[in-house]
Design an enzyme around this catalytic site. Structure first.
Site, PDB file in Angstrom:
ATOM      1  N   SER A  69       0.853  -1.188   0.000  1.00 29.07           N
ATOM      2  CA  SER A  69       0.000   0.000   0.000  1.00 29.07           C
ATOM      3  C   SER A  69       0.884   1.231   0.000  1.00 29.07           C
ATOM      4  O   SER A  69       2.011   1.197   0.523  1.00 29.07           O
ATOM      5  CB  SER A  69      -0.897   0.015   1.239  1.00 29.07           C
ATOM      6  N   TYR A 110      -1.813  -0.028  10.383  1.00 27.92           N
ATOM      7  CA  TYR A 110      -1.936  -0.466   8.986  1.00 27.92           C
ATOM      8  C   TYR A 110      -0.693  -0.078   8.188  1.00 27.92           C
ATOM      9  O   TYR A 110      -0.132  -0.900   7.451  1.00 27.92           O
ATOM     10  CB  TYR A 110      -3.185   0.161   8.364  1.00 27.92           C
TER      11      TYR A 110
END
Length: 254
Positions: free
Chosen positions: A138, A151
């Site tokens: 990501s 995250y």
């Protein structure tokens, strides 16, 4: 081009969102797709979409955070050409308001889960003297996104893991790359907006869309197309590389 004819492919988190799009496209390109998801009904639903188009797919229930489960499942599939580590979970929070329980939960799925799958697949690839691994990272892994502490940490680990695996198995004909999406319009995004911004859904959807310089969110199909290239024989000269698919977020923001 980009044929996966008769190639056996394991896709984790293939029951929804990006994983479902990858599963459907890979099956359309001739791949024999093994969809691994903690939600077996979602995995079966993806298999149904593939079967409607005469594709080949099987659904499996597995908690990738449990190594013994992963090894047992992968050994039952045996002949595997490609592994797509797509399964992952999200979390909203900063360092001081992220609980130990939440941090451990994110790490167990997003980091340990990927490690478990790679750990299980390498012996199978070694027997075939080849293999391809694609990890879902990501842009959060190398940018400071607000309130994405756990995250972002987990996705930073995936970037490092990708480089390490690519280098360690370079001489064994095993390639490893990663994809780093920005915001992709999936059911998760809709659910997040509905839960956190009730009554302001349209406003927030537009705001989140405009965060990408291109002016919109990406689609799961666009991520799947990039995944297809990186897992195909046409990408045989590519390893140890991360590919942002982000509407210009990394290079053009600010």
């Amino acid at each position: 081009m980009f044929s996966l004819e008769n190639k056996s492919i394991i896709i984790t988190g293939g029951g929804s969102g990006i994983g479902r799009a990858i599963s459907i496209l890979f099956a359309e390109q001739g791949g024999v797709v093994h969809i691994v998801d903690v939600n077996f009904e979602n995995a079966r639903e993806t298999v149904g979409f593939i079967s409607e188009k005469s594709g080949k797919a099987t659904a499996y229930s597995c908690d990738i955070s449990r190594q013994s489960e992963v090894i047992k499942l992968f050994e039952s599939i045996r002949n595997v050409d490609v592994l797509v580590n797509n399964a992952g979970i999200a979390h909203i929070g900063k360092a001081d308001n992220t609980t130990e329980e939440d941090f451990d939960r994110i790490m167990n799925v997003n980091v340990k889960g990927v490690y478990n799958c790679i750990h299980a697949i390498i012996p199978l690839f070694r027997k075939n003297k080849k293999g391809v691994i694609l990890n879902m990272a990501s842009i959060a892994g190398f940018l400071g996104l607000s309130e994405r502490f756990a995250y972002s940490t987990s996705k930073g680990a995936i970037l490092a893991m990708t480089l390490s695996v690519a280098k360690d198995y370079l001489r064994e004909n095993i390639r490893c790359n990663s994809i780093s999406p920005a915001r992709i319009h999936t059911p998760f995004v809709d659910g997040f907006i509905e839960k956190n911004y009730a009554g302001r859904e349209n406003e927030m959807f537009e705001k989140l869309s405009q965060a990408q310089p291109i002016g919109r969110m990406g689609t799961p199909d666009e991520v799947a197309a990039l995944a297809l290239f990186l897992c195909s024989d046409e990408a045989g000269f590519i390893t140890g590389t991360d590919y942002p698919i982000d509407g210009g977020y990394v290079k053009l923001n600010g």
